[in-house]
Write a protein that holds these residues in place. Structure first.
Motif, PDB file in Angstrom:
ATOM      1  N   LEU A   4     -12.762  24.711  48.397  1.00 44.38           N
ATOM      2  CA  LEU A   4     -13.741  25.590  47.750  1.00 44.38           C
ATOM      3  C   LEU A   4     -13.230  26.056  46.393  1.00 44.38           C
ATOM      4  O   LEU A   4     -12.068  26.430  46.260  1.00 44.38           O
ATOM      5  N   LEU A   5     -14.118  26.055  45.419  1.00 43.18           N
ATOM      6  CA  LEU A   5     -13.771  26.515  44.081  1.00 43.18           C
ATOM      7  C   LEU A   5     -13.644  28.035  44.084  1.00 43.18           C
ATOM      8  O   LEU A   5     -14.543  28.737  44.549  1.00 43.18           O
ATOM      9  N   THR A   6     -12.540  28.555  43.598  1.00 39.25           N
ATOM     10  CA  THR A   6     -12.338  30.004  43.517  1.00 39.25           C
ATOM     11  C   THR A   6     -12.378  30.509  42.081  1.00 39.25           C
ATOM     12  O   THR A   6     -12.605  31.685  41.851  1.00 39.25           O
ATOM     13  N   ALA A   7     -12.138  29.627  41.105  1.00 30.30           N
ATOM     14  CA  ALA A   7     -12.192  30.016  39.690  1.00 30.30           C
ATOM     15  C   ALA A   7     -12.405  28.761  38.851  1.00 30.30           C
ATOM     16  O   ALA A   7     -12.051  27.666  39.261  1.00 30.30           O
ATOM     17  N   GLY A   8     -12.988  28.935  37.667  1.00 29.26           N
ATOM     18  CA  GLY A   8     -13.196  27.819  36.758  1.00 29.26           C
ATOM     19  C   GLY A   8     -14.545  27.161  36.942  1.00 29.26           C
ATOM     20  O   GLY A   8     -15.466  27.743  37.506  1.00 29.26           O
ATOM     21  N   SER A   9     -14.648  25.919  36.471  1.00 26.61           N
ATOM     22  CA  SER A   9     -15.909  25.168  36.530  1.00 26.61           C
ATOM     23  C   SER A   9     -15.739  23.895  37.337  1.00 26.61           C
ATOM     24  O   SER A   9     -14.677  23.290  37.343  1.00 26.61           O
ATOM     25  N   GLU A  10     -16.824  23.502  38.010  1.00 26.88           N
ATOM     26  CA  GLU A  10     -16.848  22.223  38.704  1.00 26.88           C
ATOM     27  C   GLU A  10     -18.189  21.556  38.442  1.00 26.88           C
ATOM     28  O   GLU A  10     -19.206  22.220  38.272  1.00 26.88           O
TER      29      GLU A  10
END
Length: 198
Positions: free
Chosen positions: A171-177
């Motif tokens: 899971l993305l917790t910070a930044g961009s995807e």
């Protein structure tokens, strides 16, 4: 008596200049604060656009790489080494419906963790200057290839920005995807002459 009146007029004028100067100072200060705030907002917007663009380019790179891996798996090429073995061809997506496609291995978050069995991690290769080598992507893009009916492949790629952080579950917790998908038909169907007899 005229001199005395003139002195009173100067005192009255001096009393008005100070409040006007203070009001102008407050207005100029607010204008400066507003300009600084707009500048900071614009810089944040530019940074968000830059990180999103890095993630998009990364995802596109992974998508193109995995399309080549899917073609190699059909052609029996050993050019991509163990990445060809990661093509999911035992759990074939059986139909072109939204339900069948969304039930694919790409749609399970744990498959995107670093230990995912079908996860292909793409390492971009840079040739050229030392500056290009130092500017390499910090978060390598990933992709998953799953076989579909009619000799096609569903390819899903995920690109992350350099400042992105991902937890153990993917899971993305910070930044961009950025997520991209394509359906690839490696063998282009052709018509045979003589009424379909080849």
């Amino acid at each position: 008596m005229r001199c005395h009146t003139h002195t009173n007029m100067s005192n009255a004028e001096r009393g008005v200049v100070l409040p006007i100067a203070l009001i102008m100072l407050v207005i100029i200060s607010f204008a400066g604060l507003l300009a600084a705030r707009n500048s900071a907002t614009f810089e944040q917007f530019s940074n968000n656009m830059r990180t999103n663009q890095v993630a998009r380019v990364s995802a596109e790179d992974a998508l193109r790489y995995c399309e080549r891996v899917a073609r190699a798996s059909v052609e029996g090429s050993a050019a991509f080494g163990t990445d060809v073995d990661r093509v999911e061809d035992t759990n074939v997506i059986s139909a072109d419906t939204e339900a069948a496609i969304s039930g694919g291995v790409w749609n399970t978050r744990s498959n995107w963790a670093a230990t995912g069995a079908n996860l292909i991690t793409v390492t971009p290769q840079y040739t050229g200057s030392e500056a290009q080598s130092n500017a390499q992507i910090r978060n390598a893009p990933t992709c998953i290839i799953q076989a579909m009916v009619n000799d096609r492949f569903l390819i899903t790629s995920r690109g992350l920005s350099n400042d992105a952080a991902v937890d153990a579950n993917g899971l993305l917790t910070a930044g961009s995807e950025v997520w991209l998908q394509s359906i690839l038909t490696p063998i282009v169907p052709t018509l045979c002459p003589n009424n379909g007899v080849c």
